[in-house]
Design an enzyme around this catalytic site. Structure first.
Site, PDB file in Angstrom:
ATOM      1  N   LYS A 229       0.934  -1.338  -0.064  1.00 44.24           N
ATOM      2  CA  LYS A 229       0.067   0.031  -0.063  1.00 44.24           C
ATOM      3  C   LYS A 229       0.878   1.119  -0.203  1.00 44.24           C
ATOM      4  O   LYS A 229       1.678   1.348   0.805  1.00 44.24           O
ATOM      5  CB  LYS A 229      -0.875  -0.016   1.215  1.00 44.24           C
ATOM      6  N   LYS A 283      -2.127  -1.589  -3.789  1.00 46.11           N
ATOM      7  CA  LYS A 283      -2.936  -0.356  -3.831  1.00 46.11           C
ATOM      8  C   LYS A 283      -2.386   1.081  -3.703  1.00 46.11           C
ATOM      9  O   LYS A 283      -1.332   1.165  -3.189  1.00 46.11           O
ATOM     10  CB  LYS A 283      -3.946  -0.216  -2.419  1.00 46.11           C
TER      11      LYS A 283
HETATM   12  C1  PBG Z   1      -7.478   3.399   5.279  1.00 48.78           C
HETATM   13  C2  PBG Z   1      -7.888   3.500   4.030  1.00 48.78           C
HETATM   14  C3  PBG Z   1      -7.636   4.194   2.867  1.00 48.78           C
HETATM   15  C4  PBG Z   1      -8.204   3.756   1.846  1.00 48.78           C
HETATM   16  C5  PBG Z   1      -8.453   2.626   2.056  1.00 48.78           C
HETATM   17  N1  PBG Z   1      -8.539   2.254   3.197  1.00 48.78           N
HETATM   18  C6  PBG Z   1      -7.104   5.675   2.888  1.00 48.78           C
HETATM   19  C7  PBG Z   1      -5.858   5.935   3.529  1.00 48.78           C
HETATM   20  O1  PBG Z   1      -5.122   4.985   3.729  1.00 48.78           O
HETATM   21  O2  PBG Z   1      -5.764   7.167   3.656  1.00 48.78           O
HETATM   22  C8  PBG Z   1      -8.165   4.475   0.474  1.00 48.78           C
HETATM   23  C9  PBG Z   1      -9.339   3.836  -0.597  1.00 48.78           C
HETATM   24  C10 PBG Z   1      -9.697   4.776  -1.410  1.00 48.78           C
HETATM   25  O3  PBG Z   1      -8.993   5.933  -1.824  1.00 48.78           O
HETATM   26  O4  PBG Z   1     -10.452   4.357  -2.445  1.00 48.78           O
HETATM   27  N2  PBG Z   1      -6.556   2.804   5.693  1.00 48.78           N
END
Ligand code: PBG
Length: 359
Positions: A229, A283
């Site tokens: 991520k 991601k």
């Molecule tokens: C939180 C989380 C996030 C997303 C999914 N889970 C945001 C972040 O890490 O700030 C983002 C998903 C999206 O942008 O569609 N941990």
């Protein structure tokens, strides 16, 4: 040049024959007749023939549907930065789950929009058995037992400063956060979650979550780890959707990955698999298709991509302005994940794309 790279590839493959999913092709020019015997357009000339030779397919079973949940009764609020996506109250979820499952979508992922009054520094609401997310999980599993419910494991919806981990003196604490995440995961498994999705990027969380699940008898609850991520600008609309945009103090660069890195993503995936993850996620999605492909080739485990809110927003708003064909770019972007080797996609297009595919 091509010959040399093929040779290198082949010799590398001999060191580790399991490394590649697909056979490494011979130099393709050796197998092809010269023009006009070889006319590649022959295989593109007719629609049925194109169907016959298509290499990848897209189906509703490839999608995981993210759903934003809020407190209240019989309400849906549209999210301005994500046209076509709404936050729903829990009572709407059974109908949504029935619709998703009847389209052939196998899983729903819950994202709660938590009342700011419940956000604290210790994030205790995250493991409240009756918190919004747990009520949503229960409502879906009661209505549609055979749809998989996936969760998000990270403290940001419950954290007063919007971070995924516990913050003390401006530091995002790792080990203390992992303890909290384990409590959170246990409360989700308790109410029937099928797939835990740790998206927090703390170290050591998969080991601790897995041992909790085994100890508590949840041996069939799987873990889809957000292993790779990235600290991305593409999460902007999501932070609006869950009401975190203004809450976030600073950035997430000390735990989410640097977009410049690829080897590191492979290390994260290897680490999470060795700790007990069943599936892995990359991601964001579209800007990271190279990571998806590399992950699938190197590990051959169920690999997912998250086509995140910013990717969705770009395509949707351009289409709304008439600059892109909405349906074409939706399907093309989703097919790209399959072509890269992904087994599935967490996407805000899940319902719409399924409807188009079944038409
Ligand atoms: C939180 C989380 C996030 C997303 C999914 N889970 C945001 C972040 O890490 O700030 C983002 C998903 C999206 O942008 O569609 N941990």
């Amino acid at each position: 040049g091509i010959c040399i790279s093929v040779l290198l590839h082949l010799s590398r493959r001999e060191e580790n024959p399991n490394r590649c999913v697909k056979e490494v092709p011979m130099a393709r020019s050796q197998n092809q007749a010269p023009f006009p015997a070889y006319r590649p357009r022959r295989l593109r000339a007719k629609s049925a023939l194109r169907d016959m030779v298509r290499e990848n397919a897209l189906s509703p079973s490839d999608f995981i549907l993210p759903v934003f949940v809020m407190d209240g009764y019989d309400e849906a609020h549209s999210i301005i930065s994500m046209p076509g996506v709404s936050r729903h109250t829990v009572d709407h979820l059974p109908a949504l789950a029935i619709r998703a499952r009847s389209l052939g979508i196998p899983a729903i992922c819950i994202f709660p929009c938590i009342d700011p009054a419940l956000k604290t520094q210790d994030c205790a609401e995250a493991w409240n058995p009756d918190n919004l997310s747990n009520r949503a999980i229960r409502a879906i599993k009661e209505a549609v037992p055979d749809i998989m419910v996936m969760t998000d494991i990270a403290l940001d919806p419950y954290n007063i400063n919007g971070h995924d981990g516990i913050v003390v003196n401006n530091e995002i604490l790792n080990d203390e956060t992992v303890e909290a995440l384990v409590k959170m995961g246990e409360s989700q498994a308790q109410v029937g979650a099928d797939i835990l999705g740790p998206s927090d990027m703390m170290d050591g969380r998969i080991t601790k979550l897995r041992s909790m699940l085994e100890k508590k008898g949840f041996y069939n609850v799987s873990i889809l780890s957000y292993s790779a991520k990235y600290a991305s600008g593409f999460y902007g609309p999501f932070r609006d959707a869950v009401g975190n945009a203004s809450a976030l103090v600073g950035d997430k660069n000390t735990y989410q990955m640097d977009p410049a890195n690829s080897d590191e993503a492979m290390r994260m995936i290897a680490r999470d698999l060795s700790e007990g993850a069943d599936m892995v996620m990359v991601k964001p999605g579209m800007p990271y298709l190279d990571i998806c492909q590399r992950a699938k080739i190197e590990f051959q485990v169920p690999t997912f991509a998250y086509q995140v809110s910013g990717e969705y927003a770009m395509l949707k708003t351009a289409a709304q302005n008439g600059w892109l064909d909405a349906e074409l770019v939706m399907l093309e972007s989703l097919m790209a994940f399959k072509r890269a080797g992904c087994d599935g996609i967490l996407t805000y297009f899940a319902l719409e794309a399924s409807e188009v595919l079944l038409r």
